[in-house]
Design a protein around this motif. Structure first.
Motif, PDB file in Angstrom:
ATOM      1  N   ALA A 104     -17.312  -2.497   4.557  1.00 59.53           N
ATOM      2  CA  ALA A 104     -16.704  -3.428   3.597  1.00 59.53           C
ATOM      3  C   ALA A 104     -15.563  -2.766   2.832  1.00 59.53           C
ATOM      4  O   ALA A 104     -14.507  -3.378   2.619  1.00 59.53           O
ATOM      5  CB  ALA A 104     -17.765  -3.944   2.637  1.00 59.53           C
ATOM      6  N   ALA A 105     -15.762  -1.523   2.412  1.00 57.70           N
ATOM      7  CA  ALA A 105     -14.727  -0.824   1.651  1.00 57.70           C
ATOM      8  C   ALA A 105     -13.479  -0.601   2.494  1.00 57.70           C
ATOM      9  O   ALA A 105     -12.350  -0.785   2.007  1.00 57.70           O
ATOM     10  CB  ALA A 105     -15.266   0.508   1.132  1.00 57.70           C
ATOM     11  N   LEU A 106     -13.654  -0.204   3.746  1.00 61.72           N
ATOM     12  CA  LEU A 106     -12.489  -0.014   4.620  1.00 61.72           C
ATOM     13  C   LEU A 106     -11.752  -1.326   4.852  1.00 61.72           C
ATOM     14  O   LEU A 106     -10.524  -1.362   4.857  1.00 61.72           O
ATOM     15  CB  LEU A 106     -12.914   0.583   5.956  1.00 61.72           C
ATOM     16  N   GLY A 107     -12.517  -2.401   5.047  1.00 59.81           N
ATOM     17  CA  GLY A 107     -11.886  -3.706   5.230  1.00 59.81           C
ATOM     18  C   GLY A 107     -11.094  -4.131   3.996  1.00 59.81           C
ATOM     19  O   GLY A 107      -9.957  -4.599   4.103  1.00 59.81           O
ATOM     20  N   ALA A 108     -11.679  -3.943   2.826  1.00 58.86           N
ATOM     21  CA  ALA A 108     -10.998  -4.315   1.583  1.00 58.86           C
ATOM     22  C   ALA A 108      -9.769  -3.441   1.342  1.00 58.86           C
ATOM     23  O   ALA A 108      -8.706  -3.932   0.939  1.00 58.86           O
ATOM     24  CB  ALA A 108     -11.967  -4.214   0.401  1.00 58.86           C
ATOM     25  N   ALA A 109      -9.892  -2.143   1.592  1.00 66.42           N
ATOM     26  CA  ALA A 109      -8.753  -1.246   1.417  1.00 66.42           C
ATOM     27  C   ALA A 109      -7.639  -1.598   2.406  1.00 66.42           C
ATOM     28  O   ALA A 109      -6.452  -1.590   2.047  1.00 66.42           O
ATOM     29  CB  ALA A 109      -9.195   0.207   1.603  1.00 66.42           C
ATOM     30  N   GLY A 110      -8.030  -1.905   3.632  1.00 65.94           N
ATOM     31  CA  GLY A 110      -7.039  -2.307   4.631  1.00 65.94           C
ATOM     32  C   GLY A 110      -6.289  -3.563   4.213  1.00 65.94           C
ATOM     33  O   GLY A 110      -5.068  -3.649   4.349  1.00 65.94           O
ATOM     34  N   MET A 111      -7.005  -4.536   3.680  1.00 64.16           N
ATOM     35  CA  MET A 111      -6.352  -5.769   3.236  1.00 64.16           C
ATOM     36  C   MET A 111      -5.444  -5.509   2.036  1.00 64.16           C
ATOM     37  O   MET A 111      -4.371  -6.104   1.930  1.00 64.16           O
ATOM     38  CB  MET A 111      -7.377  -6.850   2.923  1.00 64.16           C
ATOM     39  N   ALA A 112      -5.845  -4.624   1.132  1.00 61.69           N
ATOM     40  CA  ALA A 112      -4.994  -4.283  -0.006  1.00 61.69           C
ATOM     41  C   ALA A 112      -3.691  -3.632   0.481  1.00 61.69           C
ATOM     42  O   ALA A 112      -2.594  -3.983   0.006  1.00 61.69           O
ATOM     43  CB  ALA A 112      -5.734  -3.352  -0.967  1.00 61.69           C
ATOM     44  N   LEU A 113      -3.803  -2.705   1.431  1.00 62.56           N
ATOM     45  CA  LEU A 113      -2.605  -2.093   2.003  1.00 62.56           C
ATOM     46  C   LEU A 113      -1.748  -3.137   2.715  1.00 62.56           C
ATOM     47  O   LEU A 113      -0.525  -3.149   2.571  1.00 62.56           O
ATOM     48  CB  LEU A 113      -2.988  -0.990   2.993  1.00 62.56           C
ATOM     49  N   ALA A 114      -2.399  -3.996   3.487  1.00 70.74           N
ATOM     50  CA  ALA A 114      -1.668  -5.030   4.228  1.00 70.74           C
ATOM     51  C   ALA A 114      -0.912  -5.947   3.275  1.00 70.74           C
ATOM     52  O   ALA A 114       0.252  -6.274   3.514  1.00 70.74           O
ATOM     53  CB  ALA A 114      -2.634  -5.836   5.095  1.00 70.74           C
ATOM     54  N   ASP A 115      -1.561  -6.363   2.202  1.00 72.25           N
ATOM     55  CA  ASP A 115      -0.894  -7.239   1.225  1.00 72.25           C
ATOM     56  C   ASP A 115       0.301  -6.538   0.592  1.00 72.25           C
ATOM     57  O   ASP A 115       1.364  -7.135   0.417  1.00 72.25           O
ATOM     58  CB  ASP A 115      -1.875  -7.686   0.142  1.00 72.25           C
ATOM     59  N   ALA A 116       0.121  -5.265   0.249  1.00 72.66           N
ATOM     60  CA  ALA A 116       1.193  -4.520  -0.401  1.00 72.66           C
ATOM     61  C   ALA A 116       2.376  -4.269   0.542  1.00 72.66           C
ATOM     62  O   ALA A 116       3.513  -4.168   0.081  1.00 72.66           O
ATOM     63  CB  ALA A 116       0.659  -3.188  -0.925  1.00 72.66           C
ATOM     64  N   LEU A 117       2.116  -4.191   1.839  1.00 71.43           N
ATOM     65  CA  LEU A 117       3.158  -3.817   2.800  1.00 71.43           C
ATOM     66  C   LEU A 117       3.567  -4.944   3.739  1.00 71.43           C
ATOM     67  O   LEU A 117       4.345  -4.723   4.668  1.00 71.43           O
ATOM     68  CB  LEU A 117       2.689  -2.612   3.613  1.00 71.43           C
ATOM     69  N   ALA A 118       3.077  -6.153   3.491  1.00 75.79           N
ATOM     70  CA  ALA A 118       3.361  -7.274   4.392  1.00 75.79           C
ATOM     71  C   ALA A 118       4.864  -7.535   4.522  1.00 75.79           C
ATOM     72  O   ALA A 118       5.339  -7.857   5.618  1.00 75.79           O
ATOM     73  CB  ALA A 118       2.651  -8.534   3.908  1.00 75.79           C
ATOM     74  N   SER A 119       5.609  -7.364   3.464  1.00 82.62           N
ATOM     75  CA  SER A 119       7.045  -7.625   3.525  1.00 82.62           C
ATOM     76  C   SER A 119       7.768  -6.630   4.432  1.00 82.62           C
ATOM     77  O   SER A 119       8.898  -6.863   4.829  1.00 82.62           O
ATOM     78  CB  SER A 119       7.651  -7.589   2.120  1.00 82.62           C
ATOM     79  N   LYS A 120       7.126  -5.542   4.758  1.00 80.71           N
ATOM     80  CA  LYS A 120       7.720  -4.523   5.623  1.00 80.71           C
ATOM     81  C   LYS A 120       7.228  -4.646   7.069  1.00 80.71           C
ATOM     82  O   LYS A 120       7.449  -3.763   7.889  1.00 80.71           O
ATOM     83  CB  LYS A 120       7.416  -3.137   5.074  1.00 80.71           C
ATOM     84  N   SER A 121       6.516  -5.734   7.371  1.00 81.63           N
ATOM     85  CA  SER A 121       6.015  -6.028   8.722  1.00 81.63           C
ATOM     86  C   SER A 121       5.014  -5.000   9.233  1.00 81.63           C
ATOM     87  O   SER A 121       4.860  -4.826  10.438  1.00 81.63           O
ATOM     88  CB  SER A 121       7.170  -6.169   9.725  1.00 81.63           C
ATOM     89  N   LEU A 122       4.336  -4.318   8.321  1.00 83.44           N
ATOM     90  CA  LEU A 122       3.285  -3.376   8.690  1.00 83.44           C
ATOM     91  C   LEU A 122       1.959  -4.125   8.680  1.00 83.44           C
ATOM     92  O   LEU A 122       1.683  -4.885   7.755  1.00 83.44           O
ATOM     93  CB  LEU A 122       3.237  -2.219   7.686  1.00 83.44           C
ATOM     94  N   ARG A 123       1.158  -3.934   9.728  1.00 84.27           N
ATOM     95  CA  ARG A 123      -0.151  -4.571   9.790  1.00 84.27           C
ATOM     96  C   ARG A 123      -1.236  -3.518   9.678  1.00 84.27           C
ATOM     97  O   ARG A 123      -1.071  -2.396  10.153  1.00 84.27           O
ATOM     98  CB  ARG A 123      -0.295  -5.342  11.107  1.00 84.27           C
ATOM     99  N   VAL A 124      -2.341  -3.895   9.036  1.00 80.42           N
ATOM    100  CA  VAL A 124      -3.467  -2.983   8.837  1.00 80.42           C
ATOM    101  C   VAL A 124      -4.732  -3.707   9.278  1.00 80.42           C
ATOM    102  O   VAL A 124      -5.027  -4.796   8.790  1.00 80.42           O
ATOM    103  CB  VAL A 124      -3.591  -2.549   7.358  1.00 80.42           C
ATOM    104  N   HIS A 125      -5.456  -3.105  10.204  1.00 78.69           N
ATOM    105  CA  HIS A 125      -6.688  -3.693  10.707  1.00 78.69           C
ATOM    106  C   HIS A 125      -7.847  -2.722  10.520  1.00 78.69           C
ATOM    107  O   HIS A 125      -7.661  -1.508  10.524  1.00 78.69           O
ATOM    108  CB  HIS A 125      -6.590  -4.010  12.208  1.00 78.69           C
ATOM    109  N   THR A 126      -9.036  -3.293  10.403  1.00 75.76           N
ATOM    110  CA  THR A 126     -10.267  -2.523  10.430  1.00 75.76           C
ATOM    111  C   THR A 126     -11.083  -3.060  11.599  1.00 75.76           C
ATOM    112  O   THR A 126     -11.210  -4.275  11.754  1.00 75.76           O
ATOM    113  CB  THR A 126     -11.056  -2.679   9.117  1.00 75.76           C
ATOM    114  N   VAL A 127     -11.598  -2.168  12.415  1.00 72.26           N
ATOM    115  CA  VAL A 127     -12.448  -2.555  13.540  1.00 72.26           C
ATOM    116  C   VAL A 127     -13.814  -1.925  13.292  1.00 72.26           C
ATOM    117  O   VAL A 127     -13.922  -0.707  13.134  1.00 72.26           O
ATOM    118  CB  VAL A 127     -11.871  -2.061  14.888  1.00 72.26           C
ATOM    119  N   THR A 128     -14.843  -2.766  13.226  1.00 72.65           N
ATOM    120  CA  THR A 128     -16.198  -2.239  13.108  1.00 72.65           C
ATOM    121  C   THR A 128     -16.913  -2.448  14.441  1.00 72.65           C
ATOM    122  O   THR A 128     -16.726  -3.465  15.103  1.00 72.65           O
ATOM    123  CB  THR A 128     -17.000  -2.895  11.969  1.00 72.65           C
ATOM    124  N   VAL A 129     -17.678  -1.438  14.798  1.00 73.75           N
ATOM    125  CA  VAL A 129     -18.401  -1.453  16.065  1.00 73.75           C
ATOM    126  C   VAL A 129     -19.858  -1.089  15.800  1.00 73.75           C
ATOM    127  O   VAL A 129     -20.165  -0.437  14.808  1.00 73.75           O
ATOM    128  CB  VAL A 129     -17.792  -0.456  17.079  1.00 73.75           C
TER     129      VAL A 129
END
Length: 161
Positions: A104-129
């Motif tokens: 959950a923490a990695l997913g939330a951190a990834g989304m925070a980074l993605a939101d902050a960097l969306a204007s720069k076309s950077l994508r952030v994903h979390t994959v859980t297995v």
């Protein structure tokens, strides 16, 4: 990038002309700082963060790791309009709270980074297995690093049987 040499080698073997594994032990802050300075804004398509697989019970360290990854490779990821993917092992037991919390923490951190960097076309994903089958992530990682996935918004992928 991660502390599991065997896991890195397995992923890199799938596309050796495109993937350069980077073995990092926890705490190699100075080495990453030097690498970031040397790499600069050279375009990067994909950074795979496998450190959560190697250190699954250290949530705070994983958050520091994400920060360090962005300080090291952020300019290159922005230049390449790339993607950062973190892989975490999801415990079978829903009451394994540290493991569930890590995902959950990695997913939330990834989304925070993605939101902050969306204007720069950077994508952030979390994959859980599933904890027993981290190799399930390989095909998903290769897909997320390819041109065919450029239209997928930043998100978390929970791979199941």
């Amino acid at each position: 990038m991660g502390g599991d040499a065997a896991g890195l080698t397995q992923i890199a073997a799938r596309s050796p002309e495109q993937i350069e594994p980077l073995f990092i032990n926890g705490g190699q802050v100075e080495a990453l700082r030097l690498l970031g300075d040397a790499w600069g804004a050279e375009p990067i398509d994909l950074v795979i963060n496998l450190m959560p697989l190697a250190y699954p019970h250290h949530i705070t360290e994983q958050m520091r790791g994400l920060s360090m990854i962005m300080r090291t490779f952020g300019r290159g990821l922005v230049a390449g309009k790339g993607v950062l993917v973190s892989v975490a092992a999801r415990p079978d037991d829903p009451l394994a709270l540290v493991g569930q919390g890590m995902c959950a923490a990695l997913g939330a951190a990834g989304m925070a980074l993605a939101d902050a960097l969306a204007s720069k076309s950077l994508r952030v994903h979390t994959v859980t297995v599933p904890k027993q089958t981290p190799e399930w992530a390989v095909e998903t990682l290769l897909f997320l690093g390819g041109a065919q996935s450029r239209h997928i918004k930043s998100t978390t992928f929970d791979l199941t049987q």
